[in-house]
Design a protein around this motif. Structure first.
Motif, PDB file in Angstrom:
ATOM      1  N   TRP A 106       1.043  -1.335  -0.126  1.00 45.49           N
ATOM      2  CA  TRP A 106      -0.024  -0.226   0.130  1.00 45.49           C
ATOM      3  C   TRP A 106       0.854   1.294  -0.109  1.00 45.49           C
ATOM      4  N   ARG A 107       0.404   2.405  -0.634  1.00 43.77           N
ATOM      5  CA  ARG A 107       1.115   3.670  -0.789  1.00 43.77           C
ATOM      6  C   ARG A 107       0.020   4.710  -0.677  1.00 43.77           C
ATOM      7  N   SER A 113      -0.604  10.797   4.947  1.00 46.09           N
ATOM      8  CA  SER A 113       0.005   9.536   5.630  1.00 46.09           C
ATOM      9  C   SER A 113      -1.095   8.733   6.262  1.00 46.09           C
ATOM     10  N   TYR A 138       1.415   3.763   6.388  1.00 42.07           N
ATOM     11  CA  TYR A 138       1.664   4.037   5.052  1.00 42.07           C
ATOM     12  C   TYR A 138       1.721   5.370   4.609  1.00 42.07           C
ATOM     13  N   ASP A 140       3.256   8.563   1.488  1.00 45.16           N
ATOM     14  CA  ASP A 140       3.623   9.180   0.243  1.00 45.16           C
ATOM     15  C   ASP A 140       5.307   9.356   0.102  1.00 45.16           C
ATOM     16  N   GLY A 141       5.924   9.167   0.872  1.00 42.32           N
ATOM     17  CA  GLY A 141       7.360   9.056   0.832  1.00 42.32           C
ATOM     18  C   GLY A 141       8.026  10.233   1.835  1.00 42.32           C
ATOM     19  N   LYS A 145       8.017   4.609   7.228  1.00 42.05           N
ATOM     20  CA  LYS A 145       7.099   3.500   7.962  1.00 42.05           C
ATOM     21  C   LYS A 145       7.574   3.373   9.404  1.00 42.05           C
TER      22      LYS A 145
END
Length: 195
Positions: A106-107, A113, A138, A140-141, A145
């Protein structure tokens, strides 16, 4: 079959996720069409927009807004489909109605987030969760995590994903990163796990 600037999706399963299986018995949890908590949010992407590139591809699983598959009653009492309904169990939605997408894992969509609440440890508090604190599940970068973070009040929106209760939070509303103390325990209510 592609839409100009929208995604075409189809629900995974039924429109409503209001039935639980117990051995050979079936329990209906809700019969109202107006309760958003029992609307299915899982979908499969059938077509992507031709106007722009997206990280989401045909065949990806997505988590969408609860009003996509929901039915409602008009002023004359007639049951209607949502405005996203197109034809034959297909729906046309915009990118901002997609919250998570799955490519092997999952992203989160850009700018958001998902955090997992923590179990309350304060013996003088009768709440089960620690308020405004959670662990990134999860992202978006922008966050890693399992980072421990704090969020603004009234900035989270509840989801059940893979049997876990998570909160969707705009990245701008994550206000602090904490260091782990070692006594943090994730909180997941039993009702979120059944299913």
């Amino acid at each position: 079959m592609n839409a100009y600037k929208d995604f075409i999706i189809s629900p995974i399963g039924e429109r409503y996720d209001n039935v639980k299986q117990f051995d050979d018995k079936e329990l209906i949890l809700n019969t109202e069409i107006s309760n958003h908590q029992f609307v299915n949010r899982k979908a499969k992407v059938i077509a992507t927009p031709i106007l722009f590139q997206s990280p989401i591809n045909v065949g990806d699983e997505v988590i969408v807004h609860h009003n996509i598959f929901r039915r409602w009653h008009d002023v004359k009492g007639r049951e209607r489909n949502s405005r996203s309904y197109w034809e034959d169990n297909k729906y046309i939605i915009s990118e901002d109605q997609i919250y998570l997408y799955k490519k092997n894992k999952w992203r989160a969509m850009p700018g958001y987030s998902f955090i997992k609440p923590l179990k309350a440890t304060d013996e003088f508090n009768n709440e089960l969760e620690r308020p405004l604190v959670g662990i990134i599940k999860y992202s978006d970068g922008n966050f890693n995590k399992d980072e421990l973070v704090g969020v603004r009040p009234d900035s989270k929106y509840e989801f059940i994903i893979n049997g876990e209760r998570l909160y969707r939070v705009m990245n701008n509303f994550i206000t602090i990163k904490y260091e782990y103390q070692g006594n943090e325990e994730e909180y997941n209510p039993s009702w979120a796990q059944s299913g």
